[in-house]
Design a protein around this motif. Structure first.
Motif, short mmCIF file in Angstrom:
data_model
loop_
_atom_site.label_atom_id
_atom_site.label_comp_id
_atom_site.label_asym_id
_atom_site.label_seq_id
_atom_site.Cartn_x
_atom_site.Cartn_y
_atom_site.Cartn_z
N THR A 92 -21.35 17.11 -22.69
CA THR A 92 -20.24 16.89 -21.51
C THR A 92 -20.74 17.61 -20.60
O THR A 92 -21.67 18.41 -20.31
N THR A 93 -20.17 16.97 -19.45
CA THR A 93 -20.36 17.71 -17.94
C THR A 93 -19.35 18.30 -17.47
O THR A 93 -18.08 17.61 -17.15
N GLY A 94 -19.35 19.54 -17.37
CA GLY A 94 -17.87 20.11 -17.13
C GLY A 94 -18.47 21.43 -16.16
O GLY A 94 -19.00 21.17 -15.38
N ILE A 95 -17.67 22.38 -16.47
CA ILE A 95 -17.73 23.74 -15.54
C ILE A 95 -18.06 24.72 -16.17
O ILE A 95 -17.43 25.38 -17.06
N GLY A 96 -19.01 25.62 -15.83
CA GLY A 96 -19.32 26.84 -16.21
C GLY A 96 -19.13 27.66 -15.06
O GLY A 96 -19.21 27.53 -14.09
N TYR A 97 -18.58 29.21 -15.60
CA TYR A 97 -18.00 29.97 -14.78
C TYR A 97 -18.24 31.55 -15.22
O TYR A 97 -18.22 31.52 -16.53
N ASN A 98 -18.08 32.35 -14.30
CA ASN A 98 -18.21 33.90 -14.77
C ASN A 98 -16.60 34.20 -14.35
O ASN A 98 -16.08 34.46 -13.20
N PRO A 99 -15.98 34.56 -15.73
CA PRO A 99 -14.77 34.99 -15.51
C PRO A 99 -14.26 35.93 -14.58
O PRO A 99 -13.19 35.96 -13.99
N GLU A 100 -15.06 37.04 -14.79
CA GLU A 100 -14.78 38.27 -14.02
C GLU A 100 -14.99 37.84 -12.37
O GLU A 100 -13.93 38.44 -11.79
N LEU A 101 -15.79 37.37 -11.86
CA LEU A 101 -16.08 36.81 -10.56
C LEU A 101 -14.95 36.15 -10.14
O LEU A 101 -14.38 36.23 -8.89
N VAL A 102 -14.64 34.94 -10.88
CA VAL A 102 -13.61 33.93 -10.42
C VAL A 102 -12.31 34.65 -10.34
O VAL A 102 -11.46 34.55 -9.40
N LYS A 103 -12.18 35.63 -11.18
CA LYS A 103 -10.74 36.34 -11.42
C LYS A 103 -10.68 37.28 -10.03
O LYS A 103 -9.56 37.45 -9.37
N LYS A 104 -12.01 37.79 -9.60
CA LYS A 104 -11.93 38.76 -8.30
C LYS A 104 -11.79 37.93 -7.21
O LYS A 104 -11.07 38.47 -6.47
N TYR A 105 -12.16 36.82 -7.14
CA TYR A 105 -11.80 35.97 -5.88
C TYR A 105 -10.48 35.31 -5.74
O TYR A 105 -10.26 34.66 -4.53
N LEU A 106 -10.13 34.64 -6.92
CA LEU A 106 -9.12 33.68 -7.12
C LEU A 106 -7.60 34.46 -7.88
O LEU A 106 -6.85 33.86 -7.77
N GLY A 107 -7.92 35.61 -8.56
CA GLY A 107 -6.72 36.29 -9.01
C GLY A 107 -6.67 35.68 -10.53
O GLY A 107 -7.45 34.73 -10.94
N GLU A 108 -5.83 36.15 -11.20
CA GLU A 108 -5.41 35.79 -12.64
C GLU A 108 -4.95 34.09 -12.84
O GLU A 108 -5.25 33.56 -13.96
N GLU A 109 -4.49 33.41 -11.93
CA GLU A 109 -4.27 32.29 -11.90
C GLU A 109 -5.14 31.02 -11.49
O GLU A 109 -4.85 29.98 -11.22
#
Length: 324
Positions: A92-109
């Motif tokens: 499939t074509t989806g989203i890869g992400y770094n949970p720690e960095l995403v949380k750092k810039y966007l928060g828990e939500e």
């Protein structure tokens, strides 16, 4: 390939193209120099119409029996009677992400289960600080944008593509780069935090980060709005010179134990039903590789679109990638 060469004495030359478009140009030139090629199913369908492949002699493919009949029926959308091709791997074509960095810039939500993450300016503008990559693949990104907008991902309506283009142009300033392979190492190294990418590639990035023990975690998600489902296909070009060797290699790839090892290494799903039990448990049970029944309901395949629609897609995507 080393195992195949050892088993058969046949030497293999292996080349990699990072996009279907590059391979297609090679095929349509009429002098490929290859005995087997691996296009994605939607590209292959129009290449079949262009007459660039030999029909398969299935009497020479004794391992064909292992292929999943349900998937083979679906693939007749691209190749009637499965006359020219064998499915190699799918994903499939989806989203890869770094949970720690995403949380750092966007928060828990942070909406990591949604295309909102990359198509909503309020999110991507913040993720831009840690790096966002999009595939340099118009036939992947445009359908994802259409699906996000609630439109047909295989639309033939010019107006729909104008809407998709407008959406992409809005987030374009926040996209770090467009590339179809660089994001694997960049995710693994923590150099970017989000990528629209292919399932197996993102999971390879996760494995590389684990092997490097660099503290980076990479995860993959199929967005809840739906995602594209693709197949990489094996076919023999019309100008192939080594036909016996090509069939030997195709038959080898159809062996359950061989394709199971490949799935375990590259983290893509196999269409070989007999290989499933031989695949590592963490691969078999990963919903990013073998989607859940619920996720499957929202998956779509990429249709073969008329040339005039392809031109609209390519023009729009060029405008997006150049930012002009």
């Amino acid at each position: 390939m080393a195992n195949f060469e050892q088993e058969t004495g046949i030497q293999v030359r292996y080349d990699v193209f990072d996009s279907n478009e590059v391979l297609e140009a090679k095929l349509l030139s009429g002098n490929t120099g290859y005995d087997i090629v691996v296009p994605s199913s939607d590209f292959m369908a129009r290449q079949i119409k262009a007459g660039v492949f030999k029909p398969l002699d299935k009497t020479r493919l004794s391992e064909w029996k292992h292929l999943d009949t349900e998937l083979m029926a679906l693939l007749e959308t691209y190749d009637e009677g499965n006359k020219h091709s064998i499915p190699y791997l799918w994903g499939t074509t989806g989203i890869g992400y770094n949970p720690e960095l995403v949380k750092k810039y966007l928060g828990e939500e942070a909406p990591v289960d949604s295309w909102d993450l990359v198509f909503e300016e309020k999110y991507i503008s913040k993720l831009n600080k840690c790096g966002v990559a999009f595939l340099n693949a118009p036939t992947e990104i445009m359908p994802a944008a259409l699906r996000y907008l609630g439109l047909d991902p295989n639309s033939v309506n010019k107006g729909d593509y104008q809407k998709a283009e407008a959406l992409l142009m809005k987030v374009r300033p926040h996209v770090t780069y467009f590339h179809s392979s660089r994001y694997i190492s960049d995710l693994a190294n923590g150099d970017i935090c989000v990528a629209i990418g292919w399932s197996g590639d993102v999971l390879q990035a996760s494995d590389r980060a684990d092997e490097a023990d660099n503290g980076v975690v990479v995860e993959y998600t199929i967005p809840k709005e739906g995602a594209g489902m693709w197949f990489d296909m094996l076919a023999i070009p019309k100008d192939a010179k080594n036909i016996d060797e090509a069939y030997a290699f195709l038959n080898y790839l159809l062996k359950p134990e061989v394709i199971a090892d490949i799935s375990n290494y590259v983290a893509y799903a196999s269409p070989n039903k007999s290989s499933f039990a031989l695949v590592d448990q963490d691969i078999r049970e990963n919903p990013g590789i073998y989607p859940t029944a619920e996720a499957k309901k929202n998956l779509y395949v990429f249709a073969v679109l008329p040339p005039k629609v392809d031109r609209i897609i390519n023009r729009s995507f060029t405008k997006v990638t150049t930012g002009q």
